[in-house]
Write an enzyme that holds these catalytic residues in place. Structure first.
Site, short mmCIF file in Angstrom:
data_model
loop_
_atom_site.label_atom_id
_atom_site.label_comp_id
_atom_site.label_asym_id
_atom_site.label_seq_id
_atom_site.Cartn_x
_atom_site.Cartn_y
_atom_site.Cartn_z
N CYS A 161 0.83 -1.20 0.00
CA CYS A 161 0.00 0.00 0.00
C CYS A 161 0.87 1.26 0.00
O CYS A 161 1.53 1.54 -0.98
CB CYS A 161 -0.98 -0.06 1.18
N HIS B 212 -3.48 -5.62 1.06
CA HIS B 212 -2.83 -5.85 2.36
C HIS B 212 -2.86 -7.34 2.74
O HIS B 212 -3.76 -7.76 3.47
CB HIS B 212 -3.58 -5.08 3.46
N GLU C 251 -1.18 -8.85 4.96
CA GLU C 251 -1.05 -9.03 6.41
C GLU C 251 -2.40 -8.95 7.12
O GLU C 251 -2.55 -9.43 8.23
CB GLU C 251 -0.04 -8.03 6.99
#
Lengths: 229, 90
Positions: free
Chosen positions: A88, A195, A197
């Protein structure tokens, strides 16, 4: 081999470092959160630049962050072949730093988009080596400036060198050729807007990002084996 | 050393889609303003800079644009510069 140490640089305004550090730990690494004025990256085996709004994203996303003291040290590691991942805002910073080609500009439709998004794996890279080409994943995105833009010759090079790593299945932000993630020519620097994660374990309701982060940890181990001790 | 007033105009590279301008182009007809075309939305950055002469000031500002003020991948820029006691034409 001992555990790999992953540097997670934090700029004023970065806000995803704890999620990334948690995921690194989850997949067997040691997470080392470093402030942006750090210049000593000795003992660092890989870097993940997390999301957020570095330096408020003033002027342009990543424009100020790229001049942080830690950036030349990261670039030096990348020249040795060390895997570098930008998620990002991290992707935006890597583009501003010219470590990746192109730029991220405002989403078509001028909306901040925060939603789960379909992705398709296009090529093998430090975040897709465990996933075969064509694999579909669902990963959250959370950005206003995720619209990947580049000129024609840059785009032709991306295609020719197979540097497009991920595409959106339903291009949510107007990115050129639905590009969600790319790598450099050497294939050790990767940036993506989604994302992984935030989708890395069952308890989060989505673990599609786990194989991406495991791939990254694999790439870190391979790079350690290739580097002179 | 003299002080120079600088105006830097940053606009989207021609051919690069400009989502903010596209939004404005959709909004204007909705308000009854017809016949508007070619909208572009950029930035104006103004500051004063000290330099030996106007040419060295311009060269320095050009470098600032290349490094920080504009991203040549998606933006073009132009520089207006004049001695600080004269007005710069925007």
């Amino acid at each position: 081999m001992s555990q790999s140490t992953i540097a997670i640089p934090v700029f004023p305004g970065t806000n995803c470092e704890a999620d990334v550090a948690h995921a690194v730990t989850l997949f067997g690494g040691i997470a080392k959160v470093l402030y942006h004025d750090e210049t000593n990256l000795e003992g660092i085996d890989g870097v993940i630049i997390p999301g957020g709004f570095a330096h408020g994203d003033y002027l342009r996303t990543g424009a100020i962050a790229r001049f942080s003291p830690i950036m030349p040290a990261i670039e030096k590691l990348s020249q040795k072949g060390v895997p570098i991942l930008g998620v990002c805002n991290g992707f935006q910073i890597l583009c501003e730093a010219k470590m990746l080609p192109g730029a991220l500009q405002k989403n078509v439709g001028m909306k901040f988009i925060c939603q789960e998004t379909g992705l398709e794996v296009v090529s093998s890279s430090p975040i897709t080596s465990r996933l075969s080409q064509g694999t579909r994943l669902t990963i959250p995105i959370n950005h206003f400036e995720g619209n990947y833009t580049c000129d024609d010759s840059t785009y032709e090079n991306l295609v020719k060198n197979n540097q497009i790593v991920l595409r959106y299945t339903d291009n949510p932000n107007g990115s050129r050729d639905s590009i969600a993630g790319i790598c450099n020519e050497r294939r050790n620097v990767v940036g993506l807007m989604p994302h992984p994660e935030r989708a890395s374990e069952e308890i989060l309701g989505n673990s599609d990002g786990a194989e991406m982060l495991r791939s990254f940890m694999d790439a870190v181990v391979s790079s350690r084996m290739a580097l002179p001790a | 050393m003299a002080v120079y007033s600088v105006i830097v105009h940053v606009s989207p590279l021609p051919g690069v889609l400009d989502p903010s301008a596209a939004a404005v182009m959709r909004a204007l007809p909705a308000l009854g303003f017809d016949g508007v075309s070619n909208a572009q939305i950029g930035k104006i950055i103004t500051f004063d800079v000290e330099s030996n002469n106007i040419d060295s000031a311009r060269a320095e500002v050009d470098e600032m644009c290349q490094h920080l003020l504009a991203n040549p991948v998606i933006e073009i820029y132009s520089i207006d510069i004049a001695p600080a006691n004269e007005s710069v034409s925007a």
